[in-house]
Scaffold this active site. Structure first.
Site, short mmCIF file in Angstrom:
data_model
loop_
_atom_site.label_atom_id
_atom_site.label_comp_id
_atom_site.label_asym_id
_atom_site.label_seq_id
_atom_site.Cartn_x
_atom_site.Cartn_y
_atom_site.Cartn_z
NE ARG A 37 -4.34 -1.51 1.60
CZ ARG A 37 -5.33 -1.89 2.38
NH1 ARG A 37 -5.26 -1.69 3.69
NH2 ARG A 37 -6.41 -2.46 1.88
CE LYS A 202 -20.03 -13.89 7.05
NZ LYS A 202 -19.83 -12.77 8.00
N GLY A 360 -9.31 -8.06 -0.35
CA GLY A 360 -8.08 -8.07 0.44
C GLY A 360 -7.41 -9.44 0.48
N GLY A 384 -12.99 -3.66 0.56
CA GLY A 384 -14.37 -3.25 0.78
C GLY A 384 -14.82 -2.21 -0.24
P1 ADP Z 1 -11.61 -11.34 -0.06
O1 ADP Z 1 -10.98 -10.68 1.15
O2 ADP Z 1 -10.66 -11.49 -1.19
O3 ADP Z 1 -12.90 -10.67 -0.45
P2 ADP Z 1 -12.93 -13.31 1.58
O4 ADP Z 1 -12.61 -12.50 2.79
O5 ADP Z 1 -14.32 -13.38 1.13
O6 ADP Z 1 -11.98 -12.84 0.36
O7 ADP Z 1 -12.49 -14.82 1.82
C1 ADP Z 1 -11.16 -15.21 2.10
C2 ADP Z 1 -11.13 -16.43 2.98
O8 ADP Z 1 -11.96 -17.47 2.48
C3 ADP Z 1 -9.75 -17.02 3.06
O9 ADP Z 1 -9.23 -16.81 4.37
C4 ADP Z 1 -9.95 -18.49 2.75
O10 ADP Z 1 -9.23 -19.36 3.63
C5 ADP Z 1 -11.43 -18.66 2.95
N1 ADP Z 1 -11.94 -19.83 2.23
C6 ADP Z 1 -11.88 -20.09 0.92
N2 ADP Z 1 -12.43 -21.29 0.63
C7 ADP Z 1 -12.85 -21.80 1.80
C8 ADP Z 1 -13.50 -23.02 2.17
N3 ADP Z 1 -13.80 -23.95 1.26
N4 ADP Z 1 -13.79 -23.21 3.48
C9 ADP Z 1 -13.49 -22.27 4.39
N5 ADP Z 1 -12.87 -21.10 4.12
C10 ADP Z 1 -12.56 -20.87 2.83
#
Ligand code: ADP
Ligand code: MG
Length: 403
Positions: A37, A202, A360, A384
């Site tokens: 960053r 999620k 992120g 976000g």
């Molecule tokens: P971003 O920050 O890129 O938007 P998220 O915060 O939505 O991504 O999700 C990231 C997390 O999702 C990671 O820590 C990863 O370990 C978790 N993840 C991915 N696939 C699975 C899964 N099958 N079961 C549990 N956690 C998962």
């Protein structure tokens, strides 16, 4: 779209320019773990230095909740910035107090002053407009121009992001300009085929993005922890995998809408099912409609997309002209469950056209898997903020710049 840009600000020689950057870097034992960053802020700072301005930079770091807490001091960031820039970088021990005031007054054009953490002051994030305005007025005292360059915070109605930009003349920095332009391209006039790949933990975090992008894309590929809510919505058993039962109806609605719009929703055909959520768990590959028929039974949990799905997703990404990817395909933090994420990332570096990584954890994933930033069309610095943009929401920090 008529974002006020740096080019529109006229001659800046001898002017005092206040820049809102996003220096919210990850720390580990007080040291900067990833300076991405800080590096992302350099083009704007270098532009202003070259233009002959005296540059004051402000940012938040962590969540000190309105109290001074030396663990969240920006001093290490100021030091790092001093190594990355060729000009003197000074540091003020406060934001609107006597130290910042004295150092700003004696700042020479071509030099940089970093203020202490904005969130040491509760007014920065206050919900009360008069409190924010008061802080923003103090921050902009003696300032000729405010440059908003912290893309990671443009979705926040904070004093330094929103209110300050209304008090003095303001413009977007080069990072905010580039991010806005790319994300805008993902919502209009996209080259086709346009594929969106969603994963992460999620589904409820991504509902707004699915809803806004569904009518705009050709294909929606789903992996990660959120896929099990989709598989469950189709009537499959998903064992101990993540599953948001209160979202099953919403997900069914999306599947119906996609069918009506002619959008291809691609769900995994195979899943890496593990005995537990652990780096050394036993695991096997199962068909996505028989996930509970492994030795782990209903205790098995899906932690990655399977090899057949990885190949299919990679092919679909490679054959697209526009791709937006948000959310890892599996628990990439554990080596055994990083293959799906690696496959999608690799395909994204190989495609022709615009490939964007947003989020992120997704950005962290591609970096931790060793992909250079430059191998992607764009990695958004704002998790976000980029998601809210792609939900079609209006972002206060962009609106105030004329967007
Ligand atoms: P971003 O920050 O890129 O938007 P998220 O915060 O939505 O991504 O999700 C990231 C997390 O999702 C990671 O820590 C990863 O370990 C978790 N993840 C991915 N696939 C699975 C899964 N099958 N079961 C549990 N956690 C998962
Ligand atoms: Mg995340």
């Amino acid at each position: 779209m008529s974002l006020r840009t740096l080019e529109s600000t006229g001659d800046l020689t001898g002017k005092t320019v206040l820049v809102r950057s996003d220096f919210n870097v990850p720390l580990s034992n007080g040291a900067i773990a990833d300076d991405g960053r800080i590096r992302a802020s350099l083009p704007t700072l270098e532009y202003l230095i070259r233009a002959g301005a005296a540059v004051v930079v402000m940012s938040h770091l962590g969540r000190p909740d309105g109290v001074v807490d030396s663990a969240w001091s920006l001093e290490p960031v100021a030091q790092r910035l001093g190594q990355l820039l060729t000009v003197p970088v000074h540091f003020a021990r406060d934001t609107v107090g006597p130290d910042a005031d004295a150092r700003r007054r004696s700042l020479v054009p071509g030099e940089v002053l970093v203020l202490e953490n904005l969130r040491f002051d509760p007014r920065e994030t206050s919900k009360v407009e008069t409190e924010r305005t008061e802080f923003a007025t103090q921050l902009t005292t003696g300032v000729d121009l405010l440059v908003s360059d912290g893309f990671g915070v443009v979705h926040r109605k904070h004093a330094s992001v929103f209110d300050a930009a209304r008090i003095v003349p303001s413009a977007a920095g080069l990072l905010v300009e580039a991010e806005t332009e790319i994300l805008h391209r993902l919502t209009t006039d996209t080259e086709r085929p346009y594929t969106v790949v969603l994963g992460g933990s999620k589904v409820s975090d991504k509902l707004g993005v699915i809803e806004y992008l569904l009518p705009r894309v050709d294909r929606l590929l789903i992996g990660g922890g959120m896929v099990f809510t989709f598989l469950a919505a189709q009537g499959h058993r998903v064992g101990a995998s993540l599953c948001e039962v209160d979202r099953l109806d919403t997900v069914r609605d999306y599947l119906d809408t996609a069918r009506e719009l002619g959008v291809e929703v691609v769900l995994p055909t195979d899943i890496v099912v593990a005995s537990a959520f652990a780096a050394d768990a036993e695991f096997t590959v199962a068909s996505s409609d028989t996930m509970e028929d492994t030795p782990f039974g209903a205790a098995g949990r899906g932690l990655d997309i399977g090899p057949e799905t990885s190949r299919r997703f990679a092919d679909l990404v490679r054959s697209s002209r526009t791709v937006f990817w948000n959310g890892p395909m599996g628990v990439f933090e554990m080596a055994a469950f990083a293959s799906g994420t690696r496959a999608v990332a690799t395909a994204l570096t190989e495609m022709d056209g615009l490939g964007v990584v947003g989020g992120g954890d997704s950005a962290a994933a591609v970096r931790s898997l060793g992909f250079p930033d430059a191998s992607f069309g764009h990695i958004s610095t704002g998790g976000g903020a980029s998601l809210e943009f792609l939900e079609g929401k209006s972002l206060p920090g962009l609106e105030v710049l004329g967007w």
